[in-house]
Write an enzyme that holds these catalytic residues in place. Structure first.
Site, PDB file in Angstrom:
ATOM      1  N   GLU A  38      -0.528  -7.912 -10.239  1.00 39.26           N
ATOM      2  CA  GLU A  38       0.060  -7.629  -8.909  1.00 39.26           C
ATOM      3  C   GLU A  38      -0.151  -8.318  -8.075  1.00 39.26           C
ATOM      4  O   GLU A  38      -1.993  -8.519  -7.717  1.00 39.26           O
ATOM      5  CB  GLU A  38       0.106  -6.059  -8.595  1.00 39.26           C
ATOM      6  CG  GLU A  38       1.122  -5.099  -9.185  1.00 39.26           C
ATOM      7  CD  GLU A  38       0.643  -3.550  -8.958  1.00 39.26           C
ATOM      8  OE1 GLU A  38       1.673  -3.256  -9.673  1.00 39.26           O
ATOM      9  OE2 GLU A  38      -0.003  -4.006  -7.918  1.00 39.26           O
ATOM     10  N   CYS A  42      -2.303  -0.222  -5.729  1.00 38.49           N
ATOM     11  CA  CYS A  42      -3.108  -1.114  -6.604  1.00 38.49           C
ATOM     12  C   CYS A  42      -2.557   0.203  -7.863  1.00 38.49           C
ATOM     13  O   CYS A  42      -2.934   0.624  -8.446  1.00 38.49           O
ATOM     14  CB  CYS A  42      -4.693  -1.152  -6.491  1.00 38.49           C
ATOM     15  SG  CYS A  42      -5.103  -3.007  -7.634  1.00 38.49           S
TER      16      CYS A  42
HETATM   17 FE1  SF4 Z   1     -10.577  -2.090 -10.144  1.00 42.71          FE
HETATM   18 FE2  SF4 Z   1     -11.661   0.223  -9.198  1.00 42.71          FE
HETATM   19 FE3  SF4 Z   1      -9.964  -1.764  -7.604  1.00 42.71          FE
HETATM   20 FE4  SF4 Z   1      -9.029  -0.132  -9.520  1.00 42.71          FE
HETATM   21  S1  SF4 Z   1     -10.339   0.594  -7.091  1.00 42.71           S
HETATM   22  S2  SF4 Z   1      -8.513  -2.256  -9.568  1.00 42.71           S
HETATM   23  S3  SF4 Z   1     -10.206   0.435 -10.490  1.00 42.71           S
HETATM   24  S4  SF4 Z   1     -12.597  -1.942  -9.286  1.00 42.71           S
END
Ligand code: SF4
Length: 352
Positions: free
Chosen positions: A94, A341
């Site tokens: 993404e 995300c």
């Molecule tokens: Fe990886 Fe944590 Fe970032 Fe999600 S929030 S992409 S699990 S590092």
């Protein structure tokens, strides 16, 4: 023997000069190739119409290219665009383009939030990408491709770039740094080093290496709790990088670079937004040159986490102000297009 796929896109101008010399071509061809990749967003040699056909054929043989493409794109009512970028091997990550909400043309910014890995091994409890698991690291050219994709799609220069998409950048340190340097090159994307940020979960070894880089790239750390046990629950894979080691590493980073660190803190209702959480965060920030970025957690389907009530961020901001700690509350952008995300990619994979 042919060079690795897309490696040519990571060459600096001087490296391209060597290459064209090897191919028996004059030096100025290097600049032309460089511009085709980094200014004109070419994804194939056929597009490089000012290069002789014979050179294009040589390049295609010696330096194979495989372009990434947009597999899906969603546009939010606030202007944010979220992309699923597909790479040559079919893996996807993404990328988000965030235009500034400023109407003054001279102050308009376009920020790209890019991924550094396909999936992520960190497994943060609040993150849709974490649930997907880790697939592979992205190469520098795949990371830079995300910036070029957004720049081309917006027809606007990218002014800021943040490694805050999928993946933990310090677990893919070398390729990430290589990509940052390409973004920073004057002849190409020309994004100022101070406008390029790496956001980490707090990988101490990465922070120590990053402090030694000569460029003025900036550092953000996802904190999400300054209470160790709570942080361990939210971010289990950094439990082995405890806060009492993270803080001295950050002190040392600040001493060495003289640069401020940003702390990202997702406010999650009844999880990390109580008075004890605030107290712990204020204590952690004590003596650090830092900025605290409070954010509402995104509501992700199947997740028990909900954003904190509005008054929480107001109270917290007042407390930070009293202690002269810079802090902001940043509202979530692109929430109507699966803003969290990993959310869009997960939805796509489920055929939504
Ligand atoms: Fe990886 Fe944590 Fe970032 Fe999600 S929030 S992409 S699990 S590092």
């Amino acid at each position: 023997m042919a060079r690795p796929l897309n490696e040519i896109k990571t060459y600096r101008l001087d490296q391209l000069e060597y290459l064209v010399k090897d191919l028996g071509q004059p030096k100025f061809r290097a600049k032309q190739i460089y511009e085709w990749f980094h200014v004109k967003h070419a994804s194939s040699y056929d597009e490089m119409t000012n290069l002789p056909l014979v050179l294009r054929a040589q390049l295609a043989e010696e330096c194979p290219l495989a372009s990434s493409h947009i597999a899906d794109k969603r546009i939010s009512s606030d202007g944010t665009r979220k992309y699923i970028v597909e790479f040559a091997d079919g893996q996807r990550a993404e990328t988000v383009g965030l235009p500034s909400e400023n109407n003054d043309a001279s102050k308009q910014r376009l920020t790209v939030c890019f991924s550094t890995q396909v999936g992520c091994p960190m497994g943060c409890a609040f993150c849709a990408t974490g649930r997907e698991g880790f697939k592979r690291n992205l190469t520098a050219s795949e990371i830079v491709d995300q910036i070029l994709t957004v720049e081309k799609d917006f027809s606007q220069r990218v002014t800021n770039a943040v490694a805050m998409g999928q993946g933990e950048p310090f677990l893919n340190y070398d390729e990430t740094l290589k990509a940052l340097r390409i973004m920073n090159e004057k002849e190409g994307l020309n994004i100022g080093a101070r406008h390029i940020t790496v956001s980490t979960c707090g990988i101490i070894e990465g922070i120590e290496r990053f402090a030694k880089e000569p460029e003025q790239f900036t550092l953000a750390v996802s904190l999400h709790s300054a209470i160790q046990t709570k942080r361990d629950d939210l971010m289990p894979k950094v439990a082995n990088q405890p806060l009492d080691q993270l803080k001295p590493a950050l002190e040392s980073y600040i001493r060495k670079t003289n640069r401020r660190v940003t702390f990202e803190y997702l406010l999650i209702r009844d999880v990390n937004d109580g008075p004890d959480d605030l107290k712990a965060l204020l204590r952690f920030c004590e003596g650090l040159l830092c900025h605290v970025n409070l954010l509402p957690v995104n509501t992700v389907e199947g997740s028990q986490f909900k954003p904190s009530k509005k008054h929480v961020s107001e109270i917290w901001l007042k407390e930070f102000e009293k202690r002269h700690i810079e802090a902001t509350f940043r509202k979530s952008r692109g929430a109507d297009i699966s803003g969290a995300c990993g959310q869009l990619k997960n939805e796509m994979e489920q055929g939504k």
